[in-house]
Write an enzyme that holds these catalytic residues in place. Structure first.
Site, mmCIF file in Angstrom:
data_model
loop_
_atom_site.group_PDB
_atom_site.id
_atom_site.type_symbol
_atom_site.label_atom_id
_atom_site.label_comp_id
_atom_site.label_asym_id
_atom_site.label_seq_id
_atom_site.Cartn_x
_atom_site.Cartn_y
_atom_site.Cartn_z
ATOM 1 C CD GLU A 74 -2.999 1.177 2.197
ATOM 2 O OE1 GLU A 74 -3.533 2.262 2.522
ATOM 3 O OE2 GLU A 74 -3.329 0.078 2.689
ATOM 4 C CB THR A 78 -9.723 6.072 3.753
ATOM 5 O OG1 THR A 78 -10.067 7.018 2.722
ATOM 6 C CG2 THR A 78 -9.415 4.724 3.120
ATOM 7 C CE LYS A 107 -2.767 26.018 -7.409
ATOM 8 N NZ LYS A 107 -1.921 27.054 -6.786
ATOM 9 C CG ASP A 129 -0.556 15.612 -3.255
ATOM 10 O OD1 ASP A 129 -1.344 16.257 -3.983
ATOM 11 O OD2 ASP A 129 0.255 16.146 -2.480
ATOM 12 C CD GLU A 187 1.951 8.561 4.668
ATOM 13 O OE1 GLU A 187 2.433 9.689 4.426
ATOM 14 O OE2 GLU A 187 1.003 8.075 4.032
ATOM 15 C CG ASP A 206 10.363 8.150 -3.710
ATOM 16 O OD1 ASP A 206 9.341 7.564 -4.111
ATOM 17 O OD2 ASP A 206 10.936 9.037 -4.375
ATOM 18 C CD GLU A 212 -14.938 5.781 0.861
ATOM 19 O OE1 GLU A 212 -14.930 5.063 -0.145
ATOM 20 O OE2 GLU A 212 -15.155 5.342 2.014
ATOM 21 C CG ASP A 252 -11.587 12.837 -3.619
ATOM 22 O OD1 ASP A 252 -10.441 12.379 -3.511
ATOM 23 O OD2 ASP A 252 -11.894 13.970 -3.185
#
Length: 203
Positions: free
Chosen positions: A34, A182, A112, A108, A59, A86, A185, A144
């Site tokens: 994950e 989550t 833009k 993320d 993470e 990373d 979400e 989303d």
């Protein structure tokens, strides 16, 4: 918690063990990754529900990692390993065809246009994911942000090594079976955005 993290951390300075399953103290049938697990809610839910599966969570944010480490320790889970750097480095470290699934959940979005090149879904990282996945293994993506969903579909459609598994609209409109939700979400729903849930199979 620093001591607990050291016990759970994947050491990229050493070669991966052979077989990779020996990362975990108890035998595991397969291994899932994950990327960007946030506070670890989904990672911990999955690891609790599938004790015979090994999970590696990535993470980079310290506060999120600390929260997850505390929750993993409290739950007494032994089938999770962690990396605080990373995800690309971890993917490069993993042996080829060593993963049964990769989850990228609410990454993320870099909304833009001038920042889209920073999105994790890009040709180089998809090469890394494809190399690490076993044939028939799954890459799951949830977001989303419409532009990121479209971006991901376009990038994966251009690759011969992945196939989108959706057969009907509900396959991407509804969460996956066993999905615990989550906080990202929940925020999306509060703000009027509808998530999409994409699954791609490695050929």
């Amino acid at each position: 918690m620093a001591g607990v993290y050291r016990q759970l951390a994947v050491d990229l300075a050493t070669p991966p063990p052979a077989p990779l399953a020996t990362l975990f103290p108890a035998p595991v049938d397969d291994i899932r990754l994950e990327i960007g697990f946030g506070g670890g809610e989904h990672l911990i839910h999955e690891a609790s529900a599938a004790p015979a599966t090994g999970f590696i969570g990535v993470e980079p944010f310290i506060e999120a990692m600390a929260k997850a480490v505390a929750a993993i320790d409290l739950a007494g889970l032994t089938n999770i390993r962690l990396h605080d750097g990373d995800a690309a480095d971890l993917l490069d470290w993993l042996p080829p065809a060593s993963l049964a699934r990769v989850d990228l959940l609410y990454p993320d979005p870099w909304p833009k246009r001038r920042h889209w090149k920073r999105r994790f879904v890009n040709p180089d990282n998809l090469d890394r994911i494809a190399r690490a996945l076993a044939p028939g293994a799954l890459f799951r993506f949830a977001s989303d942000i419409d532009t990121y969903v479209d971006w991901t579909l376009r990038h994966l459609a251009a690759r011969p090594d992945f196939v989108w598994t959706a057969e009907r609209a509900d396959d991407w409109r509804k969460p996956w079976a066993g999905w615990p939700g989550t906080r990202y979400e929940a925020k999306a729903y509060r703000e009027g955005r509808t998530p999409a849930y994409l699954v791609f199979r490695k050929r």
